[in-house]
Design a protein around this motif. Sequence first.
Motif, PDB file in Angstrom:
ATOM      1  N   HIS A  61       0.856  -1.188   0.000  1.00 23.41           N
ATOM      2  CA  HIS A  61       0.000   0.000   0.000  1.00 23.41           C
ATOM      3  C   HIS A  61       0.890   1.234   0.000  1.00 23.41           C
ATOM      4  CE1 HIS A  61      -3.239   2.704   1.378  1.00 23.41           C
ATOM      5  NE2 HIS A  61      -2.422   3.116   2.325  1.00 23.41           N
ATOM      6  N   MET A  62       0.457   2.310  -0.712  1.00 22.48           N
ATOM      7  CA  MET A  62       1.178   3.573  -0.646  1.00 22.48           C
ATOM      8  C   MET A  62       0.215   4.729  -0.825  1.00 22.48           C
ATOM      9  SD  MET A  62       4.705   4.800  -2.518  1.00 22.48           S
ATOM     10  CE  MET A  62       4.067   5.383  -4.091  1.00 22.48           C
ATOM     11  N   ASP A  63       0.319   5.702   0.075  1.00 26.16           N
ATOM     12  CA  ASP A  63      -0.460   6.933  -0.001  1.00 26.16           C
ATOM     13  C   ASP A  63       0.481   8.118  -0.155  1.00 26.16           C
ATOM     14  OD1 ASP A  63      -3.035   5.929   0.233  1.00 26.16           O
ATOM     15  OD2 ASP A  63      -3.141   6.222   2.403  1.00 26.16           O
ATOM     16  N   GLN A  64       0.135   9.026  -1.064  1.00 21.75           N
ATOM     17  CA  GLN A  64       0.751  10.345  -1.068  1.00 21.75           C
ATOM     18  C   GLN A  64      -0.122  11.229  -0.190  1.00 21.75           C
ATOM     19  OE1 GLN A  64       0.801  12.426  -4.835  1.00 21.75           O
ATOM     20  NE2 GLN A  64       2.191  14.013  -4.095  1.00 21.75           N
ATOM     21  N   MET A  65       0.438  11.698   0.922  1.00 27.93           N
ATOM     22  CA  MET A  65      -0.307  12.511   1.890  1.00 27.93           C
ATOM     23  C   MET A  65      -0.154  13.977   1.493  1.00 27.93           C
ATOM     24  SD  MET A  65       0.855  10.527   5.404  1.00 27.93           S
ATOM     25  CE  MET A  65       2.595  10.984   5.219  1.00 27.93           C
ATOM     26  N   ARG A  84       0.512  -5.168  12.466  1.00 28.47           N
ATOM     27  CA  ARG A  84       1.261  -6.431  12.580  1.00 28.47           C
ATOM     28  C   ARG A  84       1.570  -6.940  11.167  1.00 28.47           C
ATOM     29  NH1 ARG A  84      -0.696 -11.645  16.055  1.00 28.47           N
ATOM     30  NH2 ARG A  84       0.489 -10.561  17.697  1.00 28.47           N
ATOM     31  N   GLY A  85       2.763  -7.540  11.005  1.00 30.98           N
ATOM     32  CA  GLY A  85       3.067  -8.316   9.817  1.00 30.98           C
ATOM     33  C   GLY A  85       3.748  -7.596   8.670  1.00 30.98           C
ATOM     34  N   PHE A  86       4.110  -6.310   8.845  1.00 29.02           N
ATOM     35  CA  PHE A  86       4.728  -5.570   7.747  1.00 29.02           C
ATOM     36  C   PHE A  86       5.504  -4.384   8.322  1.00 29.02           C
ATOM     37  CE2 PHE A  86       0.726  -3.600   8.627  1.00 29.02           C
ATOM     38  CZ  PHE A  86       0.852  -2.264   8.336  1.00 29.02           C
ATOM     39  N   GLU A  87       6.086  -3.574   7.427  1.00 30.21           N
ATOM     40  CA  GLU A  87       6.807  -2.374   7.834  1.00 30.21           C
ATOM     41  C   GLU A  87       6.106  -1.139   7.278  1.00 30.21           C
ATOM     42  OE1 GLU A  87      11.377  -3.323   8.389  1.00 30.21           O
ATOM     43  OE2 GLU A  87      10.808  -3.735   6.314  1.00 30.21           O
ATOM     44  N   THR A  88       5.993  -0.087   8.094  1.00 31.01           N
ATOM     45  CA  THR A  88       5.446   1.179   7.620  1.00 31.01           C
ATOM     46  C   THR A  88       6.589   2.168   7.454  1.00 31.01           C
ATOM     47  OG1 THR A  88       5.048   2.204   9.784  1.00 31.01           O
ATOM     48  CG2 THR A  88       3.337   0.745   8.935  1.00 31.01           C
ATOM     49  N   VAL A  89       6.563   2.884   6.350  1.00 32.67           N
ATOM     50  CA  VAL A  89       7.593   3.874   6.045  1.00 32.67           C
ATOM     51  C   VAL A  89       6.896   5.212   5.825  1.00 32.67           C
ATOM     52  CG1 VAL A  89       9.478   4.509   4.496  1.00 32.67           C
ATOM     53  CG2 VAL A  89       8.979   2.089   4.923  1.00 32.67           C
ATOM     54  N   THR A  90       7.197   6.198   6.673  1.00 36.18           N
ATOM     55  CA  THR A  90       6.640   7.534   6.518  1.00 36.18           C
ATOM     56  C   THR A  90       7.764   8.478   6.119  1.00 36.18           C
ATOM     57  OG1 THR A  90       4.947   7.105   8.202  1.00 36.18           O
ATOM     58  CG2 THR A  90       5.350   9.400   7.606  1.00 36.18           C
ATOM     59  N   TYR A  91       7.691   9.006   4.904  1.00 34.63           N
ATOM     60  CA  TYR A  91       8.704   9.914   4.359  1.00 34.63           C
ATOM     61  C   TYR A  91       8.085  11.297   4.257  1.00 34.63           C
ATOM     62  CZ  TYR A  91      11.778  12.015   0.781  1.00 34.63           C
ATOM     63  OH  TYR A  91      12.619  12.854   0.072  1.00 34.63           O
ATOM     64  N   ILE A 143       4.781  10.779   2.162  1.00 32.11           N
ATOM     65  CA  ILE A 143       4.448   9.460   1.624  1.00 32.11           C
ATOM     66  C   ILE A 143       4.363   8.470   2.772  1.00 32.11           C
ATOM     67  CG2 ILE A 143       5.392   7.481   0.338  1.00 32.11           C
ATOM     68  CD1 ILE A 143       4.298   9.448  -1.575  1.00 32.11           C
ATOM     69  N   GLN A 144       3.348   7.613   2.767  1.00 33.49           N
ATOM     70  CA  GLN A 144       3.350   6.454   3.646  1.00 33.49           C
ATOM     71  C   GLN A 144       3.294   5.200   2.783  1.00 33.49           C
ATOM     72  OE1 GLN A 144       0.547   4.748   7.038  1.00 33.49           O
ATOM     73  NE2 GLN A 144       2.190   6.039   7.810  1.00 33.49           N
ATOM     74  N   LEU A 145       4.288   4.324   3.027  1.00 36.67           N
ATOM     75  CA  LEU A 145       4.460   3.098   2.254  1.00 36.67           C
ATOM     76  C   LEU A 145       4.417   1.905   3.196  1.00 36.67           C
ATOM     77  CD1 LEU A 145       5.442   1.599  -0.398  1.00 36.67           C
ATOM     78  CD2 LEU A 145       7.776   2.053   0.416  1.00 36.67           C
ATOM     79  N   TRP A 146       3.718   0.840   2.775  1.00 39.31           N
ATOM     80  CA  TRP A 146       3.704  -0.407   3.539  1.00 39.31           C
ATOM     81  C   TRP A 146       4.523  -1.444   2.771  1.00 39.31           C
ATOM     82  CZ3 TRP A 146      -1.923  -1.588   5.630  1.00 39.31           C
ATOM     83  CH2 TRP A 146      -2.331  -0.519   6.436  1.00 39.31           C
ATOM     84  N   VAL A 147       5.527  -2.004   3.455  1.00 45.40           N
ATOM     85  CA  VAL A 147       6.395  -3.026   2.882  1.00 45.40           C
ATOM     86  C   VAL A 147       6.078  -4.353   3.564  1.00 45.40           C
ATOM     87  CG1 VAL A 147       8.765  -3.703   2.353  1.00 45.40           C
ATOM     88  CG2 VAL A 147       8.190  -1.275   2.592  1.00 45.40           C
ATOM     89  N   ASN A 148       5.697  -5.352   2.802  1.00 41.24           N
ATOM     90  CA  ASN A 148       5.323  -6.640   3.372  1.00 41.24           C
ATOM     91  C   ASN A 148       6.538  -7.348   3.971  1.00 41.24           C
ATOM     92  OD1 ASN A 148       3.614  -8.696   4.090  1.00 41.24           O
ATOM     93  ND2 ASN A 148       3.374  -9.531   2.033  1.00 41.24           N
ATOM     94  N   LEU A 149       6.268  -8.237   4.908  1.00 44.76           N
ATOM     95  CA  LEU A 149       7.285  -9.115   5.482  1.00 44.76           C
ATOM     96  C   LEU A 149       6.979 -10.553   5.078  1.00 44.76           C
ATOM     97  CD1 LEU A 149       7.522  -7.653   9.115  1.00 44.76           C
ATOM     98  CD2 LEU A 149       9.322  -7.551   7.374  1.00 44.76           C
ATOM     99  N   PRO A 150       8.007 -11.350   4.776  1.00 49.72           N
ATOM    100  CA  PRO A 150       7.754 -12.760   4.472  1.00 49.72           C
ATOM    101  C   PRO A 150       7.269 -13.498   5.707  1.00 49.72           C
ATOM    102  CG  PRO A 150      10.110 -12.355   4.666  1.00 49.72           C
ATOM    103  CD  PRO A 150       9.437 -11.013   4.722  1.00 49.72           C
ATOM    104  N   ALA A 151       6.669 -14.650   5.513  1.00 50.17           N
ATOM    105  CA  ALA A 151       6.096 -15.413   6.622  1.00 50.17           C
ATOM    106  C   ALA A 151       7.105 -15.644   7.743  1.00 50.17           C
ATOM    107  CB  ALA A 151       5.563 -16.754   6.100  1.00 50.17           C
TER     108      ALA A 151
END
Length: 320
Positions: A61-65, A84-91, A143-151
Amino acid sequence: MPAVTVEDVLSLPRITGLTPEAELRPIRSITTAPRGFEGEGFPVHRAFAGVDQRLLDPFVHMDQMGEVEYGPGEPKGTAWHPHRGFETVTYMIDGTFQHQDSTGGGGLITNGATQWMTAGNGILHIERPPESLVASGGLFHGIQLWVNLPAADKLVPARYQDIDAGRVTLLTSADGGALVRVIAGTVGDHDGPGITHTPISLVHATVQPGAELQLPWRQDFNALAYVLSGRGTAGVERRPITSGQLAVFGRGDGIVLGASPSQESRSPALEVLILGGRPIGEPVAWYGPFVMNTETELAQAFEDFRAGRMGTIPADHIGD
């Protein structure tokens, strides 16, 4: 659009140009981000809307704020919520966001800085403008970006990284026509400061009117380019692309983006976020603030949140 800038880009290390044998990546699709609202009502562009999730993997997921100019009393953020389960990146490109989480991480994110939060096994956090900005109003863009994590990494301990603007790796293109900010991953021989569980690269480039940017790109990574502002072309076909549009590239050795010779006065250059990563290739079960692999894991995440197993709001918390 301040982010991180320099007076003389020619003083920066240059990205080695692609060899004549290198295969430039073609364009698979160009889509336009629809508008929406997030949190307490701040405006966003849904950058990944309408794109096949398999082409986005490992991103979710990615939003331009924004970009929005708030009046006094208007700036908005989010309430406390879990992940839970991923990484959030706020730039943050323009403006200031205040962040706090249940692990003790937090602080102010401002022009050119990045907050990188690994939710892992569970975390609570809040993001909102500081009281001073709420009182005064001002420009807000990020920008807020969600980066998935492997199992295997879904339930790693939560972690917080504060990537100050001064730590971002600054480069220029072979001809000096672009300023390239490497936030995470590698561009050529140059590494960014972000530490990631999932191998990715994240770059913010400013391409001057009439200039062209060629970036070497790992063959095992996918490649995406989202235009923050300005207009130009993308891919070996030189497809037109403009503000609020996402280009998905096909396979190849490198990415090419060009800035149109004529730009609008409010957007004097092509500002573009370039990202890619090694696809995880696993099932994605996503609902609300949790990104897992199965519906059963999603149900467990909601149960753990309700039971307070994702942390507690600190006593000195910000927000209501």
